[in-house]
Design an enzyme around this catalytic site. Structure first.
Site, short mmCIF file in Angstrom:
data_model
loop_
_atom_site.label_atom_id
_atom_site.label_comp_id
_atom_site.label_asym_id
_atom_site.label_seq_id
_atom_site.Cartn_x
_atom_site.Cartn_y
_atom_site.Cartn_z
NE ARG A 94 -2.30 1.26 3.55
CZ ARG A 94 -2.94 1.14 4.70
NH1 ARG A 94 -4.24 0.92 4.69
NH2 ARG A 94 -2.31 1.23 5.85
NE ARG A 151 -1.88 5.05 6.73
CZ ARG A 151 -2.65 4.27 7.48
NH1 ARG A 151 -3.84 3.91 7.02
NH2 ARG A 151 -2.23 3.85 8.64
NE ARG A 171 1.06 1.50 10.97
CZ ARG A 171 0.67 1.41 9.68
NH1 ARG A 171 1.56 1.53 8.70
NH2 ARG A 171 -0.58 1.19 9.39
P1 AP5 Z 1 -6.70 -1.98 5.51
O1 AP5 Z 1 -8.10 -2.38 5.27
O2 AP5 Z 1 -6.36 -0.54 5.38
O3 AP5 Z 1 -6.22 -2.50 6.95
P2 AP5 Z 1 -6.31 -1.79 8.33
O4 AP5 Z 1 -6.39 -2.85 9.35
O5 AP5 Z 1 -7.41 -0.74 8.33
O6 AP5 Z 1 -4.87 -1.10 8.31
P3 AP5 Z 1 -4.43 0.35 8.69
O7 AP5 Z 1 -3.05 0.54 8.19
O8 AP5 Z 1 -5.41 1.39 8.26
O9 AP5 Z 1 -4.45 0.16 10.24
P4 AP5 Z 1 -3.80 0.89 11.35
O10 AP5 Z 1 -4.51 0.31 12.52
O11 AP5 Z 1 -2.33 0.89 11.43
O12 AP5 Z 1 -4.09 2.40 10.97
P5 AP5 Z 1 -4.97 3.53 11.64
O13 AP5 Z 1 -5.33 4.44 10.55
O14 AP5 Z 1 -6.02 2.98 12.52
O15 AP5 Z 1 -5.78 -2.90 4.58
C1 AP5 Z 1 -4.39 -2.72 4.49
C2 AP5 Z 1 -3.94 -3.09 3.06
O16 AP5 Z 1 -4.20 -4.47 2.83
C3 AP5 Z 1 -4.70 -2.32 1.97
O17 AP5 Z 1 -3.83 -2.02 0.93
C4 AP5 Z 1 -5.79 -3.31 1.52
O18 AP5 Z 1 -6.18 -3.11 0.19
C5 AP5 Z 1 -5.09 -4.65 1.72
N1 AP5 Z 1 -6.02 -5.74 2.06
C6 AP5 Z 1 -7.14 -5.67 2.84
N2 AP5 Z 1 -7.74 -6.88 2.92
C7 AP5 Z 1 -6.97 -7.73 2.20
C8 AP5 Z 1 -7.07 -9.13 1.91
N3 AP5 Z 1 -8.08 -9.90 2.38
N4 AP5 Z 1 -6.11 -9.70 1.15
C9 AP5 Z 1 -5.06 -8.95 0.65
N5 AP5 Z 1 -4.93 -7.60 0.88
C10 AP5 Z 1 -5.87 -7.01 1.65
O19 AP5 Z 1 -3.88 4.22 12.61
C11 AP5 Z 1 -2.79 4.92 12.12
C12 AP5 Z 1 -2.07 5.59 13.29
O20 AP5 Z 1 -2.96 6.55 13.91
C13 AP5 Z 1 -1.65 4.68 14.44
O21 AP5 Z 1 -0.39 4.08 14.19
C14 AP5 Z 1 -1.62 5.65 15.60
O22 AP5 Z 1 -0.46 6.44 15.58
C15 AP5 Z 1 -2.81 6.56 15.32
N6 AP5 Z 1 -4.06 6.07 15.94
C16 AP5 Z 1 -5.18 5.67 15.28
N7 AP5 Z 1 -6.12 5.28 16.16
C17 AP5 Z 1 -5.59 5.45 17.40
C18 AP5 Z 1 -6.08 5.21 18.71
N8 AP5 Z 1 -7.30 4.70 18.91
N9 AP5 Z 1 -5.25 5.45 19.75
C19 AP5 Z 1 -4.02 5.96 19.56
N10 AP5 Z 1 -3.48 6.21 18.34
C20 AP5 Z 1 -4.27 5.97 17.27
#
Ligand code: AP5
Length: 191
Positions: free
Chosen positions: A128, A134, A146
């Site tokens: 990705r 990102r 992460r």
């Molecule tokens: P995707 O669907 O985007 O997966 P995801 O689990 O949503 O991954 P993220 O990277 O968005 O999760 P994250 O938890 O690190 O990020 P967040 O934005 O919450 O899929 C990922 C990839 O795989 C895509 O390319 C997709 O196409 C592919 N894919 C999906 N399904 C597939 C399949 N079946 N087979 C093959 N490929 C597939 O957080 C980002 C940052 O924000 C954190 O690190 C932290 O700093 C902060 N943050 C966010 N929430 C909090 C919180 N609650 N508390 C504190 N800090 C926070």
């Protein structure tokens, strides 16, 4: 009101599956990651503070994300239910969410935990990173940071909800359609 937590490590497919689930069940999608990225894009003080931590793969402080979720709940009084994606990420966030939902006389109905191997997570995020822009997908050290943060602070959240018999582990490898079907099966069982 029916509320879902879609749980899992970075790259496990929470965002991908959330998009489909909110359409099927008419829920309001609340992704703390998306909210934080929009604060960064608007260059708000909160966004600038969060960017520093996010770029290193670290969590943003609890009080910041709890405040964001509290406002989002207040701003959506008509919602049929909420789909939480990337929240709660610490036990303190889970406890705060339970309190906020109790004030609205509702609760978490089900926690769906996507299970994906670490190598697959790294591969998906690096792929990705080629196009997403990102910064936290750009290099393997940040991606590993992460995942480490997830093991240190977030995986306990599933244990917290297991005490209340609310968690289903869902295999998160396979096609997006197959995983969606498994998620819907568990939601329909609990709804
Ligand atoms: P995707 O669907 O985007 O997966 P995801 O689990 O949503 O991954 P993220 O990277 O968005 O999760 P994250 O938890 O690190 O990020 P967040 O934005 O919450 O899929 C990922 C990839 O795989 C895509 O390319 C997709 O196409 C592919 N894919 C999906 N399904 C597939 C399949 N079946 N087979 C093959 N490929 C597939 O957080 C980002 C940052 O924000 C954190 O690190 C932290 O700093 C902060 N943050 C966010 N929430 C909090 C919180 N609650 N508390 C504190 N800090 C926070």
């Amino acid at each position: 009101m029916f509320n879902i937590i879609l749980f899992g490590p970075p790259g496990s497919g929470k965002g991908t599956q959330s998009e489909r689930l909110v359409l099927k069940y008419g829920l309001k999608h609340l992704s703390t990651g998306d909210i934080l990225r929009s604060e960064i894009a608007s260059q708000t003080p909160l966004g600038l503070e969060a960017k520093n931590l996010m770029d290193k793969g670290q969590l943003v402080p609890d009080e910041v994300v709890i405040g964001m979720i509290s406002s989002a709940l207040e701003n959506n009084p008509q919602a049929k239910g909420f789909l939480f994606d990337g929240f709660p990420r610490t036990e303190a966030q889970a406890e705060a969410l339970d309190k906020l939902l109790k004030l609205k006389q509702t609760e978490i109905g089900v926690v769906l935990a996507l299970i994906v191997s670490e190598e697959e997570l790294v591969q998906r995020l690096l792929n990705r990173g080629l196009t997403s822009g990102r910064p936290d997908d750009n290099n393997v050290e940040v991606i590993r940071a992460r995942i480490t943060e997830y093991h240190k602070k977030t995986s306990v959240v599933a244990d917290y909800y297991r005490k209340f018999n609310k968690v289903f582990d869902i295999p998160g490898e396979g096609t997006v359609d197959e995983i969606f079907e498994s998620l819907c099966e568990k939601i329909d069982e609990r709804m």
